[in-house]
Design an enzyme around this catalytic site. Structure first.
Site, PDB file in Angstrom:
ATOM      1  N   HIS A 169      95.464  78.755 -44.670  1.00 56.90           N
ATOM      2  CA  HIS A 169      96.702  79.542 -44.603  1.00 56.90           C
ATOM      3  C   HIS A 169      97.860  78.806 -43.937  1.00 56.90           C
ATOM      4  CE1 HIS A 169      94.335  82.758 -46.176  1.00 56.90           C
ATOM      5  NE2 HIS A 169      93.491  82.678 -45.163  1.00 56.90           N
TER       6      HIS A 169
ATOM      7  N   ASP B  29      92.177  85.795 -38.212  1.00 55.20           N
ATOM      8  CA  ASP B  29      91.633  84.972 -39.299  1.00 55.20           C
ATOM      9  C   ASP B  29      92.342  83.616 -39.274  1.00 55.20           C
ATOM     10  OD1 ASP B  29      90.856  83.671 -41.554  1.00 55.20           O
ATOM     11  OD2 ASP B  29      91.188  85.352 -42.916  1.00 55.20           O
TER      12      ASP B  29
HETATM   13  C1  LIG Z   1      88.935  83.051 -45.755  1.00 58.16           C
HETATM   14  C2  LIG Z   1      90.348  83.448 -46.001  1.00 58.16           C
HETATM   15  O1  LIG Z   1      91.001  83.591 -44.771  1.00 58.16           O
HETATM   16  C3  LIG Z   1      90.414  84.722 -46.759  1.00 58.16           C
HETATM   17  C4  LIG Z   1      91.690  84.894 -47.519  1.00 58.16           C
HETATM   18  O2  LIG Z   1      92.493  85.702 -47.134  1.00 58.16           O
HETATM   19  S1  LIG Z   1      91.955  84.010 -48.957  1.00 58.16           S
HETATM   20  C5  LIG Z   1      93.507  84.662 -49.573  1.00 58.16           C
HETATM   21  C6  LIG Z   1      93.362  85.867 -50.446  1.00 58.16           C
HETATM   22  N1  LIG Z   1      92.650  85.588 -51.653  1.00 58.16           N
HETATM   23  C7  LIG Z   1      93.205  84.895 -52.674  1.00 58.16           C
HETATM   24  O3  LIG Z   1      94.327  84.455 -52.617  1.00 58.16           O
HETATM   25  C8  LIG Z   1      92.350  84.733 -53.913  1.00 58.16           C
HETATM   26  C9  LIG Z   1      93.173  85.001 -55.159  1.00 58.16           C
HETATM   27  N2  LIG Z   1      92.333  85.055 -56.348  1.00 58.16           N
HETATM   28  C10 LIG Z   1      92.026  83.966 -57.088  1.00 58.16           C
HETATM   29  O4  LIG Z   1      92.490  82.879 -56.799  1.00 58.16           O
HETATM   30  C11 LIG Z   1      91.130  84.149 -58.278  1.00 58.16           C
HETATM   31  O5  LIG Z   1      91.150  85.508 -58.683  1.00 58.16           O
HETATM   32  C12 LIG Z   1      89.646  83.757 -58.014  1.00 58.16           C
HETATM   33  C13 LIG Z   1      89.590  82.269 -57.646  1.00 58.16           C
HETATM   34  C14 LIG Z   1      89.077  84.608 -56.859  1.00 58.16           C
HETATM   35  C15 LIG Z   1      88.804  84.035 -59.253  1.00 58.16           C
HETATM   36  O6  LIG Z   1      89.423  83.455 -60.339  1.00 58.16           O
HETATM   37  P1  LIG Z   1      88.557  82.885 -61.569  1.00 58.16           P
HETATM   38  O7  LIG Z   1      87.640  81.832 -61.068  1.00 58.16           O
HETATM   39  O8  LIG Z   1      89.546  82.525 -62.640  1.00 58.16           O
HETATM   40  O9  LIG Z   1      87.672  84.120 -61.950  1.00 58.16           O
HETATM   41  P2  LIG Z   1      87.520  84.782 -63.370  1.00 58.16           P
HETATM   42  O10 LIG Z   1      87.070  83.751 -64.355  1.00 58.16           O
HETATM   43  O11 LIG Z   1      88.748  85.594 -63.677  1.00 58.16           O
HETATM   44  O12 LIG Z   1      86.341  85.817 -63.114  1.00 58.16           O
HETATM   45  C16 LIG Z   1      85.007  85.382 -62.937  1.00 58.16           C
HETATM   46  C17 LIG Z   1      84.197  86.578 -62.470  1.00 58.16           C
HETATM   47  O13 LIG Z   1      84.510  86.878 -61.108  1.00 58.16           O
HETATM   48  C18 LIG Z   1      85.082  88.179 -61.000  1.00 58.16           C
HETATM   49  N3  LIG Z   1      86.266  88.049 -60.130  1.00 58.16           N
HETATM   50  C19 LIG Z   1      87.410  87.415 -60.454  1.00 58.16           C
HETATM   51  N4  LIG Z   1      88.273  87.520 -59.445  1.00 58.16           N
HETATM   52  C20 LIG Z   1      87.650  88.229 -58.470  1.00 58.16           C
HETATM   53  C21 LIG Z   1      88.070  88.674 -57.208  1.00 58.16           C
HETATM   54  N5  LIG Z   1      89.295  88.409 -56.755  1.00 58.16           N
HETATM   55  N6  LIG Z   1      87.190  89.402 -56.471  1.00 58.16           N
HETATM   56  C22 LIG Z   1      85.957  89.703 -56.945  1.00 58.16           C
HETATM   57  N7  LIG Z   1      85.524  89.295 -58.169  1.00 58.16           N
HETATM   58  C23 LIG Z   1      86.369  88.570 -58.914  1.00 58.16           C
HETATM   59  C24 LIG Z   1      85.516  88.573 -62.413  1.00 58.16           C
HETATM   60  O14 LIG Z   1      85.471  89.987 -62.596  1.00 58.16           O
HETATM   61  C25 LIG Z   1      84.498  87.853 -63.258  1.00 58.16           C
HETATM   62  O15 LIG Z   1      83.289  88.580 -63.267  1.00 58.16           O
HETATM   63  P3  LIG Z   1      82.735  89.239 -64.650  1.00 58.16           P
HETATM   64  O16 LIG Z   1      82.721  88.121 -65.653  1.00 58.16           O
HETATM   65  O17 LIG Z   1      81.395  89.744 -64.287  1.00 58.16           O
HETATM   66  O18 LIG Z   1      83.722  90.307 -64.999  1.00 58.16           O
END
Ligand SMILES: C[C@H](O)CC(=O)SCCNC(=O)CCNC(=O)[C@H](O)C(C)(C)COP(=O)(O)OP(=O)(O)OC[C@H]1O[C@@H](n2cnc3c(N)ncnc32)[C@H](O)[C@@H]1OP(=O)(O)O
Length: 270
Positions: free
Chosen positions: A179, A174
């Site tokens: 990252h 990835d």
């Molecule tokens: C491409 C890359 O290489 C891949 C990677 O590895 S990226 C690194 C790993 N991922 C991360 O670091 C992401 C960390 N997470 C975040 O930053 C945050 O949780 C986020 C940006 C995904 C969402 O945050 P935010 O916008 O505040 O969402 P929030 O307002 O809490 O929720 C909105 C809706 O989305 C859903 N949701 C929130 N976080 C979610 C998540 N992580 N996965 C799936 N759904 C999510 C919630 O349940 C909510 O739905 P609902 O109202 O129907 O219950």
């Protein structure tokens, strides 16, 4: 309700091959210790089941390349893995993938991608800002979190990630710039380069297995939501609740926030 045109989209099939060296590098990248000889030494090698997720990375990448979402801002939201059979020490895996669902979160969409092989079934949830508002269903609410009912954790584990961890892990497949490149991280709304969600999750799986007296290569099921970014060098603390003899539910926090919520792992008996 309107379904996204991507719902049910077939991503096709792919055969990905790997060597013992790939599996060993992976184990080291997610925190295996040099003394874990059956993870880092080809004479005794057992392949970590989470390595399969690097082999299957082509599927979410393919969907991004097709233009389903903006790859500069989409992040990995959650992951599930069900192990069907151990991975060979080296070889090839044939996989098929499709978009099983697209949830409409208003300002964002969550793309669910399933990858199936005879070794494992894996499901990615990708959180894609700017893709919601198409009139679709919001999808299921977040799963209940362990400890919500006030039950204290049975165990507390710590995992020291290291500053070079994302730079190393990306070489396993990835290579998203968020990252390693500060500008790419900022474009995704994160202050600095952050760890791959799958690296964080796999790194936690090692001490979780140890605490259960299980071998990490005997992992059968794993899942969790990436609740906030974790950063290379963070010291993570995992709170664990027993879930059967070789199972655990867990939540992991970095210095400031919960980074994995709704974690669950189950191991076989070896
Ligand atoms: C491409 C890359 O290489 C891949 C990677 O590895 S990226 C690194 C790993 N991922 C991360 O670091 C992401 C960390 N997470 C975040 O930053 C945050 O949780 C986020 C940006 C995904 C969402 O945050 P935010 O916008 O505040 O969402 P929030 O307002 O809490 O929720 C909105 C809706 O989305 C859903 N949701 C929130 N976080 C979610 C998540 N992580 N996965 C799936 N759904 C999510 C919630 O349940 C909510 O739905 P609902 O109202 O129907 O219950």
């Amino acid at each position: 309700m309107t379904a996204s045109p991507w719902r049910g989209y077939e991503l096709g099939s792919r055969t990905v091959s790997y060597t013992e060296r790939d599996a060993i590098l992976y184990a080291l990248a997610v925190g295996a210790h040099p003394s874990d000889l059956d993870l880092v030494y080809e004479e005794r090698l057992r392949v970590l089941p989470t390595f399969a997720l690097t082999l299957a990375q082509w599927a979410p990448d393919a969907l991004g390349s097709l233009g389903a979402f903006d790859v500069t801002t989409a992040v990995h939201g959650a992951q599930r893995l069900t192990v069907r059979a151990p991975l060979a020490r080296a070889g090839e895996v044939v996989m098929g993938a499709r978009v099983t669902e697209v949830w409409d979160k208003g300002s964002a969409a969550v793309f669910e991608i399933e990858v199936v092989s005879d070794r494992f079934v894996a499901a990615w949830s990708l959180f894609a800002p700017g893709c919601g508002g198409f009139g679709g269903a919001r999808g299921p609410a977040a799963p209940p979190r362990p400890g919500e009912a006030g039950q204290p954790a049975d165990r507390r584990l710590t995992v020291a990630t290291h500053p070079g961890q994302a730079a190393l892990y990306r070489l396993l497949g990835d290579r998203h710039p968020m990252h390693v490149d500060p500008e790419a991280a900022k474009a995704a709304g994160v202050a600095r380069p952050f760890l791959h969600g799958l690296c964080t999750m796999a790194a936690l799986t090692l001490p979780v297995a140890g605490a259960l007296g299980a071998h990490p290569a005997d992992l059968l099921e794993l899942q969790g939501r990436f609740a906030a970014p974790a950063f290379p060098g963070d010291r993570l603390v995992a709170h664990c609740w027993s879930d059967g003899e070789k199972g655990v539910r867990f939540e992991a926090s970095g210095p400031e926030r919960t980074v994995i919520s709704g974690g669950r792992a189950r191991f076989g008996h070896g």
